[in-house]
Motif scaffolding. Structure first.
Motif, mmCIF file in Angstrom:
data_model
loop_
_atom_site.group_PDB
_atom_site.id
_atom_site.type_symbol
_atom_site.label_atom_id
_atom_site.label_comp_id
_atom_site.label_asym_id
_atom_site.label_seq_id
_atom_site.Cartn_x
_atom_site.Cartn_y
_atom_site.Cartn_z
ATOM 1 N N GLY A 1 0.813 -1.196 0.000
ATOM 2 C CA GLY A 1 0.000 0.000 0.000
ATOM 3 C C GLY A 1 0.853 1.255 0.000
ATOM 4 O O GLY A 1 2.044 1.213 0.276
ATOM 5 N N LYS B 1 1.665 -0.244 4.627
ATOM 6 C CA LYS B 1 0.446 -0.980 4.958
ATOM 7 C C LYS B 1 0.156 -2.044 3.907
ATOM 8 O O LYS B 1 0.581 -1.926 2.764
ATOM 9 C CB LYS B 1 -0.747 -0.016 5.008
ATOM 10 N N ASP C 1 -4.866 -0.258 2.855
ATOM 11 C CA ASP C 1 -4.589 1.023 2.229
ATOM 12 C C ASP C 1 -5.742 1.440 1.306
ATOM 13 O O ASP C 1 -6.154 2.593 1.295
ATOM 14 C CB ASP C 1 -3.277 0.902 1.431
#
Lengths: 519, 648
Positions: free
Chosen positions: A378, A388, A393
């Motif tokens: 992410g 993430k 995300d």
């Protein structure tokens, strides 16, 4: 270009070719009834570059009702749609294809059809799964029908009424039967006797008639979680992420992996009803030996006194009680099919803003999205600096959420879902309509906790298909419409103005509610 | 030749799965001893009838004749999963064992809940019906509607294939724990039918917990099992052992890693290791699901037992270890095992009896765990006097550690937790109770030597409701019974309609009330003293509507039940009379009126509000998905509440 809010420095995606950058998407929620029918148009400035249609269904509705909406839809789309998405096989998502088959097959061009991997006919594993669930659906319909006969029999009613609080007991029995029947109706085609008659007609029409239309070749694409759809003609700068349905080839096969963690639970769930389904499906057929739990030599002889004892107290007989197992079977099938919804996240790459269309995915599916091994991470980072997981995300960046499963409790995960949708611009559309809905569903939709959370997080940018008759509170004193209005009234001037602009252009009508999502 | 005292019947102590393991096969098959009764095929006895019909395939299985001489010679049929006649035998044996244990502890015969017909007449139900193969589901339940136990069978889907063959048929009717559990639901329903109505989060949880407690503690009545497990755990019953676990086969067959329920600990799904659970008072506050909430109560009772057991055997362990208290490595000496087993059996017997006797000291409606604790302490004090206070202390301590406190008491000592004895009161009331006492002595004379259950039922019904029955006698003495109203919390004085209590249809100058569970109880206490009590409950009901923020009493007619806005608010009082001294000892009240108010009766708003919040807000929000879809709402009927409770 719309003003965007960036939370972190995003990796730079290739800028779209000048003049073709997608500026916004107009989402139309058609108001046929409780059920999904979404038309999405992507624009670059004033030029329409791409169109999508996601599902067309409602809990009920005759041809006339559907036609009104479908004609408007066709006109809006100019009789052509680039992608038709059918998320899963439930009546409230495909009934429209059945009712208006002619309108969808004649003078209507479909570029591509998108479905989940679980719909791929011909795949060995999918075929076996379909056979299994076909048997379970058959059992559900047969059980519902038997039970209905039992609770509507004259003798039964008289017996109930002779009891203390008898009318209440009768109502409870009949309620159970009605709910069961509604579940059966939702999952499959039923013949005039209420028995299983195959998959839903709407689905068949999409796969066989609409798919074969136009070029003549089948144009269905089957998607699996983890896949990223990009470089779509007409959608420069837009990527689509396939979040669900969760997949584990081994898990659909009968010999499920014994390691609990790997197995997708809904498949194991169905096996719980094997013995029950086998018995129900054999009700109108001669019993085979494999069905019996004991060897035939153990059966009671003709003169066994126990038969007389059994029938002597008619009120204590249990001829139909076992059919109530169909209740949990119904829930398992329903959840199983909901969890097979194709769940898509549509991302505008430059800004990172995301539109989430999860079909009717329930918690089991949502949870699995966080286990997907994406090929990239992410954009956002955790507090400790690690990037993430892409799913989290995407949820963080969601600015439009098509509420899963009509605001039911299971439809929107809390910790793994809603709580991660932290974007300030979040807006949501929910396809709940008390005027066109199974009576028995009103007790589960809307879920108040989800309703409250959604209202808070969207700041009132919650658009419900029809809010008549819906209340915000358990005591049914605060109409939902009032609550939404009062929440919106708390918006700042700027936010309020932006919402008005997005929501009322084009105007809301009886046929649809529209919302503009800025890229 | 007179008939024998007992009929011996073989069965599983737990369930068939333990017969497949070398370690446990020797203890799994035991001989149940049932007091002798004449049986016809089925078996069909005096209070239980087993009917082996399988509606899923429309078959009857041959009913077993337990009087067949080959069966008599060998303590019944050989245990066998594939012979339905053995299933009938086992179900009969365990149900009767459970009933007998209850009767011994309660001091009276068990009567099943009658069939409640319209017009408020009750039809006597002589026998609990048992259907060993009634469903195809991983479920078993007691049906209050049919006064029957329905057992299901299903195909196993184990999480761990090394523990259970997948797709093998599993019969819930072959599990001692499940049979005992369901039988207990039926017995409890016969005593307190309103314990089926969820008016607070403890009610349904209590039903579940109590059924589990009975099933668990019956494990301790199997001597071989007890010795085996004591040897295996080296005397430490707080570690993982079969005695504290329920329904092993069922649990593993539906995909768990341990038994269905465990009073002491659980198997961690990640590590697959068993670990003991630490009591957390937060659980009692937050856990609303009936099984999970009930398991808090089960854990509390089991902990009370463990701590009593530990203190009882402390001296044995000191002797065995030469004073250090630390036993040597390896296996325990068999003599020590036997002694430990004796103590464990004695302790568990006492703990179970305390729990069962407590029922007579509980209010007839809206029970809470705290009130159950008060019932336990009061019952034990009443029977044992000052003897052996450590038993009462162990309970209070175990409940305290889980945050379960009775409400309305000022301190946690034994004397505060126990219900106070009734202090009478005005002259009128005292005289009234005198007359009632005479009447009750008459009842006692009639039923004291009755052993036939139907006659017991009929006499109790006659004395409760008949023309000269308790109902009309209580109705006679109402004039100035403010005292009585205070003590019982029932609406007796004029103005009862203003709290939503209807007037009695037969006698218009009297409020409506029902008498339940009129019974004679004889128990032998410490040092052989005998106590004779008569126990009965009185129940009233009112309708309550929430108008805005105010509670408004409404009158309910006979058939009217709760609807979307109206709540049925019940109050009741359990009376414990000492027959020898003709005094009312205890009045365990769940008031329908506000006992602190003076003048005309007023509704107990605090409790009514609590119930309303639970039934209209918390309860519905926390309903299972199944109940949400298939039920008619939280307050109104779902048919087969116990089936839904047990949904997997």
């Amino acid at each position: 270009m719309a003003k965007t809010k960036k939370k972190t420095a995003a990796p730079k995606p290739a800028p779209p070719s000048a003049g073709r950058a997608i500026t916004h998407a107009d989402v139309r929620m058609y108001r046929i009834g409780t059920g999904d029918c979404f038309a999405i148009k992507f624009f670059s400035g004033d030029t329409e570059t791409f169109t999508m249609l996601i599902d067309c269904g409602a809990w009920s509705g005759d041809k006339a009702v559907f036609e009104k909406h479908v004609r408007d839809l066709k006109a809006y789309l100019n009789n052509k749609v680039d992608v038709l998405v059918v998320t899963h096989e439930h009546k409230d998502h495909v009934l429209g294809f059945e009712r208006c088959a002619d309108l969808f097959t004649k003078n209507f061009t479909v570029g591509k059809i998108w479905m989940s991997w679980a719909e791929k006919d011909g795949d060995d594993v999918v075929e076996e799964w379909k056979k299994d669930i076909g048997q379970k659906k058959k059992a559900l319909a047969a059980a519902a029908q038997q039970l209905s006969k039992a609770v509507h029999a004259k003798g039964f009613e008289a017996e109930m009424r002779s009891l203390h609080r008898g009318h209440e007991r009768l109502a409870a029995h009949r309620r159970f039967s009605a709910v069961l029947g509604d579940f059966a109706d939702l999952q499959m085609s039923l013949d005039k006797n209420g028995l299983y008659a195959g998959p839903l007609a709407g689905m068949k029409i999409v796969k066989e008639k609409i798919a074969k239309g136009g070029s003549g070749a089948s144009t269905i694409a089957y998607w699996s979680p983890g896949q990223i759809i990009e470089n779509i003609a007409g959608l420069e700068g837009v990527r689509m992420y396939v979040l669900g349905p969760p997949q584990n080839k081994a898990s659909i096969a009968k010999e499920a992996s014994s390691d609990e963690g790997e197995t997708y639970s809904h498949n194991k769930d169905l096996a719980k009803d094997n013995a029950f389904a086998a018995a129900v499906n054999a009700l109108d057929a001669p019993t085979t030996a494999s069905l019996l739990p004991f060897d035939a030599s153990h059966e009671a002889l003709a003169g066994d006194s126990i038969r007389a004892t059994y029938t002597s107290s008619a009120w204590r007989t249990i001829d139909h009680d076992w059919l109530m197992t169909a209740g949990s079977l119904a829930l398992r099938i329903n959840t199983g099919l909901n969890n097979l919804s194709l769940a898509l996240a549509i991302e505008f790459e430059t800004s990172g803003r995301v539109m989430l269309f999860p079909g009717d995915a329930e918690y089991g599916s949502w949870a699995s999205w966080h286990d997907i091994k994406w090929k990239e991470k992410g954009r956002g980072k955790h507090d400790d600096g690690t990037p993430k997981h892409l799913t989290e995300d995407l949820l963080n960046r969601t600015v439009f959420y098509k509420v899963a499963h009509h605001l039911s409790h299971n439809g929107t995960a809390k910790r793994k879902g809603l709580e991660m949708m932290t974007h300030d611009d979040l807006a949501a559309m929910a396809t709940l309509d008390y005027e066109v809905i199974s009576d028995t569903w009103k007790s589960t939709m809307p879920n108040r906790a989800i309703l409250a959370d959604l209202l808070t997080q969207t700041r009132g940018r919650l658009m419900v298909l029809r809010d008549d008759g819906l209340f915000f509170d358990a005591k049914r004193k605060v109409p939902l419409a009032d609550k939404i209005a009062s929440t919106r009234a708390q918006m700042s001037t700027a936010v309020g103005k932006a919402f008005k602009k997005a929501h009322e252009s084009p105007k809301k009508t009886d046929l649809f509610i529209a919302f503009r999502v800025l890229a | 030749m007179k008939h024998p005292k007992f009929r011996e019947l073989r069965g599983y102590a737990f369930d068939p799965s333990l017969s497949l393991k070398i370690d446990t096969v020797t203890i799994n098959e035991i001989v149940y001893r049932i007091p002798w009764e004449d049986l016809s095929r089925g078996p069909v006895g005096e209070c239980v009838e087993v009917i082996d019909v399988d509606p899923t395939v429309s078959r009857f299985y041959a009913s077993v004749d337990l009087d067949d001489r080959y069966a008599l010679a060998m303590a019944g049929l050989d245990p066998s999963e594939s012979n339905p006649q053995f299933h009938q035998q086992m179900v009969y044996a365990v149900a009767m064992t459970t009933i007998r244990n209850f009767e011994l502890a309660l001091g009276r015969k068990v009567l099943w809940a009658p069939r409640r017909m319209g017009g408020n007449t009750d039809e006597y139900v002589p026998r609990l019906r048992i259907y060993p193969h009634a469903l195809r589901e991983a479920n078993a339940y007691y049906s209050p509607e049919k006064k029957a136990l329905l057992f299901g069978y299903f195909q196993a889907m184990p999480a761990d294939k090394t523990r259970h063959m997948p797709d093998a048929l599993v019969f819930t009717c072959l599990s001692h724990d499940i049979i005992a559990h369901e039988t207990t639901h039926a017995i409890l329903d016969g005593m307190y039918p309103y314990y089926n109505e969820p008016t607070n989060p403890d009610v349904l949880a209590f039903h579940e917990a109590f059924a589990d407690i009975v099933a668990l503690f019956q494990h301790f009545t199997f001597p071989e099992v007890l010795k085996h497990q004591i040897a295996k755990t080296r005397g430490d019953l707080a570690s993982q052992n079969l005695l504290g676990q329920l329904a092993q086969e069922f649990g593993s067959a539906i995909g768990s890693y341990g038994s269905l329920r465990d009073a002491i600990g659980e198997v961690d799904e990640q590590t697959r290791q068993w670990k003991p659970t630490e009591p957390d008072p937060g659980d009692y506050e937050s856990e609303l699901e009936p099984h999970a909430r009930g398991s808090i109560l089960v854990a509390a009772v089991f902990e009370a037992f463990i701590s009593l057991y530990k203190s009882t055997v402390a001296d044995l362990l000191r002797i065995a270890s030469g004073g250090t208290g630390v036993l040597h490595e390896g296996e325990l000496h068999p003599d020590l095992v036997n002694r430990l087993a004796d103590e464990a059996a004695r302790c568990s017997q006492r703990v179970l009896s305390m729990c069962i006797r407590a029922l007579d000291y509980c209010p007839p409606v809206d029970l809470t765990f705290g009130e159950f604790l008060r019932g336990i302490i009061t019952a034990d004090l009443d029977l044992m006097g000052d003897d052996q206070p450590q038993y009462r202390l162990a309970f209070i301590e175990a409940f305290r550690r889980r945050g379960i406190y009775p409400s309305g008491i000022k301190a946690l000592g034994i004397d505060s937790v126990a219900y106070p004895k009734v202090a009478l009161l005005g002259v009128d009331s005292a005289q009234m109770f005198q007359k009632i006492g005479d009447f009750l002595r008459e009842y006692r004379r009639e039923v004291q030597y009755l052993s036939d259950r139907q006659k017991l039922f009929e006499q109790s019904a006659a004395f409760s409701g008949g023309p000269r029955g308790l109902h009309s006698r209580l109705a006679d003495k109402f004039e100035s019974l403010l005292d009585f109203q205070q003590v019982t919390g029932m609406a007796w004085t004029p103005g009862w309609e203003s709290v939503g209590v209807s007037t009695s249809p037969q006698t218009p100058d009297v409020p409506s009330f029902w008498i339940q569970n009129l019974r004679l109880v004889s128990r032998v206490g410490a040092r052989g003293t005998q106590t004779n009590n008569i126990v009965f409950s009185i129940v009233q009901r009112a309708g309550v509507k929430m108008v805005g923020d105010r509670l408004q009493p409404v009158l309910l007619d006979e058939q009217q039940s709760a609807d979307d806005d109206t709540m049925i608010f019940r109050g009741g009082c359990t009376f414990v009379f000492d027959l020898d001294t003709v005094t009312l000892k205890y009045a365990i009240a769940k008031p329908i009126i506000d006992v602190a108010a003076v003048g005309a009766p007023r509704l107990d708003e605090v409790r009514a509000r609590k119930q309303h919040t639970y039934q209209f807000e918390t309860g519905p929000t926390n309903m299972s998905e199944f109940r949400q879809y298939f039920g008619l709402g939280f307050t109104r009927g779902i048919n087969e509440p116990f089936a839904v409770l047990h949904q997997q």
